[in-house]
Motif scaffolding. Sequence first.
Motif, PDB file in Angstrom:
ATOM      1  N   ASP A  66      32.910   2.263  -6.085  1.00  0.00           N
ATOM      2  CA  ASP A  66      33.841   0.938  -6.034  1.00  0.00           C
ATOM      3  C   ASP A  66      33.846   0.250  -4.920  1.00  0.00           C
ATOM      4  OD1 ASP A  66      33.511   1.441  -9.139  1.00  0.00           O
ATOM      5  OD2 ASP A  66      35.547   2.228  -8.812  1.00  0.00           O
ATOM      6  N   LEU A  70      32.989  -3.434  -3.880  1.00  0.00           N
ATOM      7  CA  LEU A  70      34.336  -4.113  -3.087  1.00  0.00           C
ATOM      8  C   LEU A  70      33.672  -4.520  -1.830  1.00  0.00           C
ATOM      9  CD1 LEU A  70      37.365  -4.916  -2.995  1.00  0.00           C
ATOM     10  CD2 LEU A  70      38.088  -2.560  -1.797  1.00  0.00           C
ATOM     11  N   LYS A  73      31.637  -7.816  -1.698  1.00  0.00           N
ATOM     12  CA  LYS A  73      32.089  -8.657  -1.891  1.00  0.00           C
ATOM     13  C   LYS A  73      32.845  -9.124  -0.895  1.00  0.00           C
ATOM     14  CE  LYS A  73      32.809  -7.885  -7.239  1.00  0.00           C
ATOM     15  NZ  LYS A  73      33.397  -6.788  -8.437  1.00  0.00           N
ATOM     16  N   ASP A  95      44.142   0.338  -4.652  1.00  0.00           N
ATOM     17  CA  ASP A  95      43.709  -0.792  -5.335  1.00  0.00           C
ATOM     18  C   ASP A  95      44.682  -1.894  -4.009  1.00  0.00           C
ATOM     19  OD1 ASP A  95      42.402  -0.007  -7.577  1.00  0.00           O
ATOM     20  OD2 ASP A  95      44.579   0.859  -8.398  1.00  0.00           O
ATOM     21  N   TRP A  98      43.199  -5.245  -4.209  1.00  0.00           N
ATOM     22  CA  TRP A  98      42.994  -6.100  -4.638  1.00  0.00           C
ATOM     23  C   TRP A  98      44.074  -6.449  -5.710  1.00  0.00           C
ATOM     24  CZ3 TRP A  98      38.195  -7.601  -5.576  1.00  0.00           C
ATOM     25  CH2 TRP A  98      37.554  -7.270  -5.442  1.00  0.00           C
ATOM     26  N   ILE A 101      45.216  -9.694  -3.316  1.00  0.00           N
ATOM     27  CA  ILE A 101      44.207 -10.881  -3.901  1.00  0.00           C
ATOM     28  C   ILE A 101      44.503 -11.445  -5.421  1.00  0.00           C
ATOM     29  CG2 ILE A 101      41.705 -11.760  -4.670  1.00  0.00           C
ATOM     30  CD1 ILE A 101      40.755  -9.134  -2.953  1.00  0.00           C
ATOM     31  N   ILE A 102      45.150 -10.803  -6.181  1.00  0.00           N
ATOM     32  CA  ILE A 102      45.942 -11.460  -7.160  1.00  0.00           C
ATOM     33  C   ILE A 102      47.182 -11.999  -6.873  1.00  0.00           C
ATOM     34  CG2 ILE A 102      47.110 -10.524  -9.223  1.00  0.00           C
ATOM     35  CD1 ILE A 102      44.721  -8.061  -9.436  1.00  0.00           C
ATOM     36  N   LYS A 128      39.761 -14.155  -5.815  1.00  0.00           N
ATOM     37  CA  LYS A 128      40.315 -13.953  -7.272  1.00  0.00           C
ATOM     38  C   LYS A 128      39.647 -13.980  -8.778  1.00  0.00           C
ATOM     39  CE  LYS A 128      45.356 -15.180  -7.755  1.00  0.00           C
ATOM     40  NZ  LYS A 128      46.318 -16.011  -7.356  1.00  0.00           N
ATOM     41  N   ILE A 131      37.567 -11.027 -10.303  1.00  0.00           N
ATOM     42  CA  ILE A 131      38.451  -9.313 -10.964  1.00  0.00           C
ATOM     43  C   ILE A 131      38.842  -9.370 -11.905  1.00  0.00           C
ATOM     44  CG2 ILE A 131      40.398  -8.630 -10.041  1.00  0.00           C
ATOM     45  CD1 ILE A 131      40.472  -9.298  -7.063  1.00  0.00           C
ATOM     46  N   THR A 133      41.843  -9.123 -13.345  1.00  0.00           N
ATOM     47  CA  THR A 133      43.156  -8.365 -13.559  1.00  0.00           C
ATOM     48  C   THR A 133      44.047  -7.588 -14.531  1.00  0.00           C
ATOM     49  OG1 THR A 133      42.770 -10.995 -12.653  1.00  0.00           O
ATOM     50  CG2 THR A 133      45.734  -9.605 -13.131  1.00  0.00           C
ATOM     51  N   ILE A 136      42.792  -3.866 -12.776  1.00  0.00           N
ATOM     52  CA  ILE A 136      43.229  -3.482 -11.360  1.00  0.00           C
ATOM     53  C   ILE A 136      44.671  -3.367 -12.028  1.00  0.00           C
ATOM     54  CG2 ILE A 136      43.935  -3.884  -9.498  1.00  0.00           C
ATOM     55  CD1 ILE A 136      41.344  -3.894  -9.716  1.00  0.00           C
ATOM     56  N   ASN A 167      52.900  -8.326  -5.299  1.00  0.00           N
ATOM     57  CA  ASN A 167      51.563  -7.305  -4.735  1.00  0.00           C
ATOM     58  C   ASN A 167      53.463  -6.050  -5.073  1.00  0.00           C
ATOM     59  OD1 ASN A 167      49.825  -5.562  -3.488  1.00  0.00           O
ATOM     60  ND2 ASN A 167      50.859  -6.171  -1.495  1.00  0.00           N
TER      61      ASN A 167
END
Length: 196
Positions: A66, A70, A73, A95, A98, A101-102, A128, A131, A133, A136, A167
């Motif tokens: 994983d 990442l 990417k 995480d 991620w 980013i979210i 974005k 992902i 979402t 995650i 976040n």
Amino acid sequence: MISYIIGIVDSVESDRVIIENNGIGYNIFMPQTSLEIIGIGEEIKIYTYLSVREDAMQLFGFLSKDELELFKKLIGVSGVGPKGGLAIISACPGDSLWMAIISGDDKAISKAQGIGAKTAQRIIIELKDKIDTENIIYGNITQNGKNNPSVESDVIEALSALGYSRNDALHAVKKVNFSEDVDVETALKEALKNIL
């Protein structure tokens, strides 16, 4: 070309590890968080990415597939090279990248050495949409005993409405132990304890 290496840890330096495999020492650049948990003399499996440039061939390694995905990417984003990708993963382990980013938290990403605000914003924009979402946010729901994702979502929204960053809200909610009969108010109180 080289998917992974299994070998004995010969030495750990500030930004890399030397792995001995069949009499060959592989110099592998790794995230700081991974280097902190590797012990000299232990056998280890490292998933690798070979970076080939005109002036150098370098191996970058990760403890999980994983994390390697990442990294791939990240280096696919314009302006982010292998060293930058590694710095980002070191600055935002697990995480948290991620979630940054979210939630659009470019400040968390730009904490990485050599990554400025514009590059961090470009990473958010480009990744974005790539992902999953829900995976995650609710990722290990069954492992963590969380089986009420609608309440989790409501709590995240409530924390955001109270002025907390998305976040921070995501991190706080991940620490709450949800059960089927928990209500939003109770879960929100627990989440607030995790933020404060």
